[in-house]
Design a protein around this motif. Structure first.
Motif, PDB file in Angstrom:
ATOM      1  N   UNK A 158       1.049  12.959  -0.452  1.00 37.89           N
ATOM      2  CA  UNK A 158      -0.379  12.674  -0.270  1.00 37.89           C
ATOM      3  C   UNK A 158      -1.224  13.316  -1.360  1.00 37.89           C
ATOM      4  N   UNK A 159      -0.648  14.286  -2.084  1.00 34.70           N
ATOM      5  CA  UNK A 159      -1.434  14.941  -3.139  1.00 34.70           C
ATOM      6  C   UNK A 159      -1.291  14.222  -4.478  1.00 34.70           C
ATOM      7  N   UNK A 160      -0.541  13.106  -4.504  1.00 35.00           N
ATOM      8  CA  UNK A 160      -0.287  12.431  -5.778  1.00 35.00           C
ATOM      9  C   UNK A 160      -1.303  11.321  -6.030  1.00 35.00           C
ATOM     10  N   UNK A 161      -1.583  11.034  -7.304  1.00 35.64           N
ATOM     11  CA  UNK A 161      -2.443   9.893  -7.623  1.00 35.64           C
ATOM     12  C   UNK A 161      -1.796   8.590  -7.153  1.00 35.64           C
ATOM     13  N   UNK A 162      -2.629   7.589  -6.911  1.00 33.80           N
ATOM     14  CA  UNK A 162      -2.144   6.345  -6.317  1.00 33.80           C
ATOM     15  C   UNK A 162      -1.031   5.703  -7.141  1.00 33.80           C
ATOM     16  N   UNK A 163      -1.193   5.722  -8.463  1.00 30.55           N
ATOM     17  CA  UNK A 163      -0.186   5.104  -9.326  1.00 30.55           C
ATOM     18  C   UNK A 163       1.187   5.710  -9.113  1.00 30.55           C
ATOM     19  N   UNK A 164       1.223   7.029  -9.013  1.00 35.35           N
ATOM     20  CA  UNK A 164       2.501   7.712  -8.814  1.00 35.35           C
ATOM     21  C   UNK A 164       3.050   7.396  -7.423  1.00 35.35           C
ATOM     22  N   UNK A 165       2.135   7.306  -6.441  1.00 36.23           N
ATOM     23  CA  UNK A 165       2.583   6.971  -5.087  1.00 36.23           C
ATOM     24  C   UNK A 165       3.289   5.619  -5.065  1.00 36.23           C
ATOM     25  N   UNK A 166       2.723   4.658  -5.776  1.00 31.69           N
ATOM     26  CA  UNK A 166       3.353   3.336  -5.803  1.00 31.69           C
ATOM     27  C   UNK A 166       4.748   3.415  -6.410  1.00 31.69           C
ATOM     28  N   UNK A 220      15.463  -9.397  -7.725  1.00 29.09           N
ATOM     29  CA  UNK A 220      14.212  -8.820  -7.235  1.00 29.09           C
ATOM     30  C   UNK A 220      13.212  -9.933  -6.943  1.00 29.09           C
ATOM     31  N   UNK A 221      12.534  -9.795  -5.826  1.00 29.25           N
ATOM     32  CA  UNK A 221      11.438 -10.704  -5.503  1.00 29.25           C
ATOM     33  C   UNK A 221      10.164  -9.882  -5.632  1.00 29.25           C
ATOM     34  N   UNK A 222       9.335 -10.310  -6.550  1.00 23.22           N
ATOM     35  CA  UNK A 222       8.267  -9.432  -7.026  1.00 23.22           C
ATOM     36  C   UNK A 222       6.921 -10.125  -6.844  1.00 23.22           C
ATOM     37  N   UNK A 223       6.127  -9.646  -5.903  1.00 22.87           N
ATOM     38  CA  UNK A 223       4.783 -10.191  -5.699  1.00 22.87           C
ATOM     39  C   UNK A 223       3.857  -9.541  -6.707  1.00 22.87           C
ATOM     40  N   UNK A 224       3.139 -10.349  -7.452  1.00 18.07           N
ATOM     41  CA  UNK A 224       2.320  -9.774  -8.518  1.00 18.07           C
ATOM     42  C   UNK A 224       1.071 -10.618  -8.754  1.00 18.07           C
ATOM     43  N   UNK A 225      -0.045  -9.945  -9.012  1.00 16.64           N
ATOM     44  CA  UNK A 225      -1.281 -10.653  -9.332  1.00 16.64           C
ATOM     45  C   UNK A 225      -1.550 -10.667 -10.834  1.00 16.64           C
ATOM     46  N   UNK A 226      -0.929  -9.721 -11.555  1.00 19.82           N
ATOM     47  CA  UNK A 226      -1.191  -9.618 -12.985  1.00 19.82           C
ATOM     48  C   UNK A 226      -0.381 -10.685 -13.725  1.00 19.82           C
ATOM     49  N   UNK A 284       0.826  -1.206   0.000  1.00 19.54           N
ATOM     50  CA  UNK A 284       0.000   0.000   0.000  1.00 19.54           C
ATOM     51  C   UNK A 284       0.857   1.252   0.000  1.00 19.54           C
ATOM     52  N   UNK A 285       1.995   1.192  -0.674  1.00 17.09           N
ATOM     53  CA  UNK A 285       2.931   2.315  -0.832  1.00 17.09           C
ATOM     54  C   UNK A 285       3.553   2.755   0.505  1.00 17.09           C
ATOM     55  N   UNK A 286       2.700   2.994   1.522  1.00 15.99           N
ATOM     56  CA  UNK A 286       3.213   3.357   2.851  1.00 15.99           C
ATOM     57  C   UNK A 286       4.180   4.536   2.779  1.00 15.99           C
ATOM     58  N   UNK A 334      -3.488  -1.518  -8.829  1.00 19.52           N
ATOM     59  CA  UNK A 334      -4.090  -0.196  -8.795  1.00 19.52           C
ATOM     60  C   UNK A 334      -3.588   0.721  -9.902  1.00 19.52           C
ATOM     61  N   UNK A 335      -2.685   0.198 -10.726  1.00 15.66           N
ATOM     62  CA  UNK A 335      -2.190   1.011 -11.834  1.00 15.66           C
ATOM     63  C   UNK A 335      -3.043   0.770 -13.080  1.00 15.66           C
ATOM     64  N   UNK A 336      -3.112   1.796 -13.937  1.00 12.84           N
ATOM     65  CA  UNK A 336      -3.810   1.614 -15.203  1.00 12.84           C
ATOM     66  C   UNK A 336      -2.925   0.797 -16.132  1.00 12.84           C
TER      67      UNK A 336
END
Ligand SMILES: Nc1ncnc2c1ncn2[C@@H]1O[C@H](COP(=O)(O)OP(=O)(O)OP(=O)(O)O)[C@@H](O)[C@H]1O
Ligand SMILES: [Mg+2]
Lengths: 265, 374
Positions: free
Chosen positions: A151-159, A206-212, A87-89, A182-184
């Motif tokens: 906090x003012x950035x869109x979620x994609x950019x936050x990630x 890299x260890x990469x957790x991914x659903x896509x 969740x970016x955190x 959550x990215x387009x």
């Protein structure tokens, strides 16, 4: 050769629940390894045990041959485990630059006095680390937003900032927890490009957790599959896709369309 | 290729465009060149310097108290506003500072210029100890443990005063002489004013620098997301203890100063209300903001006195004199609630908006702030 990261029979339990059950695998060289599995399979829990946030009830994690058991979280981080969160955190209220500067924390040691007076070596260090952070900003094409509060950035950019922040740590191994959720589509394609560039420029595993699954099939060199905390497959994408156990785990979805099991988490 | 002449040569330094920055050192400057900003700074310095000649002795004294409180409030701002660790016992650190300074004078005859730094050290030590529970608990429960620390300090203070009474025959509270700073003494209210203003200026500068350094970023990171901070290599335990120690040091300094300012100190002055007032300062001023801590201190110290003066001017003393304290408290409580409800960013937030309004004028849009607040 010692692998960069070894996960050795790691088991994580919460009360009666076993979230991760005797999982072993390792990462070395510049491997891009995808860690997949349905929701609640224990992927995040496993990453947390590598970061030291959860402690394995048995088994151990080794970084370049050294056991991480009992090592404090911040020492594991400075020791070379970079982490981007599901969740970016990000640190809300801080700007993008300042978030990334936190990633350079290790290089910015100094006494309270030197920070309060801010002359001499400390100032030089701050300027030098700022330059390093700017390189990462360039790398991730974040120039436009560098002085914006995150906090003012869109979620994609936050990630993306979350991944950039982890990379600022100059880690030996990078843990990415669903960086693309959550990215387009467009943003995902950009992100895939960044992943390949990270590997090319930094050459780190890299260890990469991914659903896509489409992204995973296109990019990953190896796939580790978790289901209910158990590792059910580990190997090249094609082999894993053919694996009957994996297909059962992603029930009702055949391998050409193994896009998503469960909802975005 | 040669760079254009504008970019070369030190002699042109002051004629360069203020917006063209060619290195990060300039980007990180505390006072980047800007006409309006320089003007604001110049006017502020001028006003501060001229204040003793504009105000009468009473209001000069009020500002002295406010400025001492501002130092203490900056301490609380670091631990609660920036690091997000609720401290309900800030008065304890002021008590430690005050008693340390007075005790050093009483027993060893040490002057303020030694007692001041010593009080900071003592405050920092008590602060670090008071911060230990923050390693295990947070939020409201942490607040309660800091409150407990305050009561422990009060109990120790009472014991100490009792000891002085029996063995020295003093009146309980300790008295202090006119402060001797080595080079000069602080005799008049005006001496105090200039001394305090310069000292507070130094403290503000130091805290500002800390805030924009690695420590400041990790304070804010710990407040926002402790676990993420830790996973980025921030030693969260150390950061919390450092925050409490800094808070104790500045509280201790403020305590020592106010002990000398009042020429005496007694443990009765350090009650829970004082801690609450300090909390009010940083809330009214704006949590996490340095400017806010200063504005909040002035506001909390001056408002009750202003109310008192207002009543006097209106000639209502006769009618209201018995209720004066109640009225002051009511005004205090109402402004607190007002700020909590309507202006969570406090006075510093108001200032920020005013600034945005002026710089954007005549355009009215309040775009999402593109620059983070300093
Ligand atoms: N702190 C915790 N306390 C108790 N149970 C937990 C905790 N963290 C995770 N779990 C449990 O462990 C299991 C694995 O969770 P985890 O978050 O690792 O799944 P995941 O694979 O990351 O899923 P997702 O794809 O939804 O992110 C779940 O059953 C979850 O409820
Ligand atoms: Mg997860």
């Amino acid at each position: 050769m010692i692998p960069t990261l070894e996960v050795d029979k790691v088991r994580i339990t919460f009360g009666g629940i076993t979230a991760v059950d005797d999982v072993s695998f390792d990462l070395s060289g510049q491997e891009l390894v995808a860690l997949i599995g349905p929701n609640g399979a224990g992927k995040t829990a496993l990453l947390n045990s590598i970061s030291g946030i959860y402690r394995p009830s048995s088994g151990e994690v080794r970084l370049e041959g050294r056991s991480l058991n009992g090592v404090p979280v911040h020492k594991i981080a400075t020791g070379g485990v970079g982490r981007a969160f599901q969740h970016a955190e990000l640190f809300a209220g801080l700007t993008v630059v300042d978030n990334l500067m936190v990633g350079r924390h290790r290089q910015l040691k100094g006494s309270l006095l030197s920070m309060a007076v801010r002359v001499g070596p400390y100032l030089r260090r701050e300027v030098a680390q700022r330059a390093v952070v700017e390189e990462v900003i360039d790398f991730f094409e974040l120039e436009q937003v560098r002085n914006r509060p995150v906090s003012s950035l869109p979620f994609g950019v936050q990630k993306l900032v979350g991944v950039a922040r982890a990379l600022c740590m100059e880690p030996r191994v990078l843990l990415l927890d669903e960086p693309s959720s959550g990215l387009t589509r467009q943003e995902k394609e950009d992100f895939a490009r960044f992943m390949l560039r990270i590997r090319h420029d930094r050459g780190l595993p890299m260890l990469w957790v991914e659903h896509d699954m489409q992204m995973v099939m296109d990019l990953a060199e190896r796939i580790v599959v978790l289901d209910h905390g158990v590792k059910i497959a580990d190997g090249a994408p094609d082999a894993v896709a053919e694996n009957p156990a994996v297909r059962t785990a992603y029930l009702g979805v055949d391998d050409t369309e193994m896009t998503r099991a469960g909802s975005p988490g | 290729m040669q760079s254009p002449p504008v970019l070369r040569g030190r002699s042109r330094r002051w004629r360069r465009s203020p917006y063209l920055r060619t290195d990060y050192r300039r980007e990180l400057a505390l006072f980047p060149y800007s006409g309006p900003r320089l003007a604001v700074i110049a006017v502020t310095v001028l006003l501060v310097a001229a204040y003793p000649f504009l105000a009468d002795a009473y209001w000069l004294g009020v500002i002295n108290l406010a400025v001492i409180a501002a130092i203490g409030a900056l301490g609380l701002q670091i631990v609660t506003g920036m690091a997000g660790q609720l401290s309900l016992g800030h008065a304890a650190f002021l008590a430690v500072g005050g008693f340390f300074a007075a005790g050093l004078y009483l027993h060893l005859g040490l002057p303020l210029w030694i007692a001041g730094p010593a009080a900071m050290l003592a405050g920092a030590t008590v602060g670090a100890i008071a911060g230990l529970p923050a390693l295990r608990i947070r939020g409201f429960y942490l607040g309660i443990t800091t409150l407990a620390v305050q009561y422990v300090i009060i109990a120790i203070g009472l014991k100490y005063q009792g000891y002085l009474q029996t063995s020295f025959g003093t009146s309980g509270s300790l008295s202090l002489p006119i402060p001797d700073l080595g080079l000069f003494t602080l005799t008049s209210t005006m001496d105090w004013y200039y001394f305090l203003v310069v000292l507070t200026g130094v403290v503000i500068l130091a805290v500002t620098n800390l805030k924009r350094s690695a420590l400041g970023r990790s304070l804010l990171a710990v407040r926002q997301r402790e676990l993420a901070a830790e996973a980025l290599g921030v030693n969260v335990a150390r950061v919390k203890i450092t925050a409490f120690a800094l808070s104790g040091a500045l509280g201790g300094l403020a305590g020592a100063l106010s002990a000398y300012y009042y020429r005496g100190v007694g443990i009765e002055d350090f009650d829970l209300l004082l801690s609450v007032e300090y909390l009010a300062m940083i809330i009214v001023g704006g949590l996490g903001s340095i400017l806010g801590a200063v504005l909040g201190a002035v506001f909390v110290i001056a408002t009750p006195l202003l109310v008192g003066q207002l009543i006097a001017v209106l000639g209502l003393e006769g009618v209201l004199s018995q209720h004066l304290r109640a009225i002051e408290l009511a005004v205090f409580a109402l402004t607190m609630i007002g700020f909590l409800l309507f202006e969570p960013d406090g006075l510093a937030g108001v200032w920020q908006r005013l600034k945005t309004y002026v710089t954007r004028w005549p355009f009215k849009y309040t775009a999402m702030s593109t620059q983070a607040k300093r």
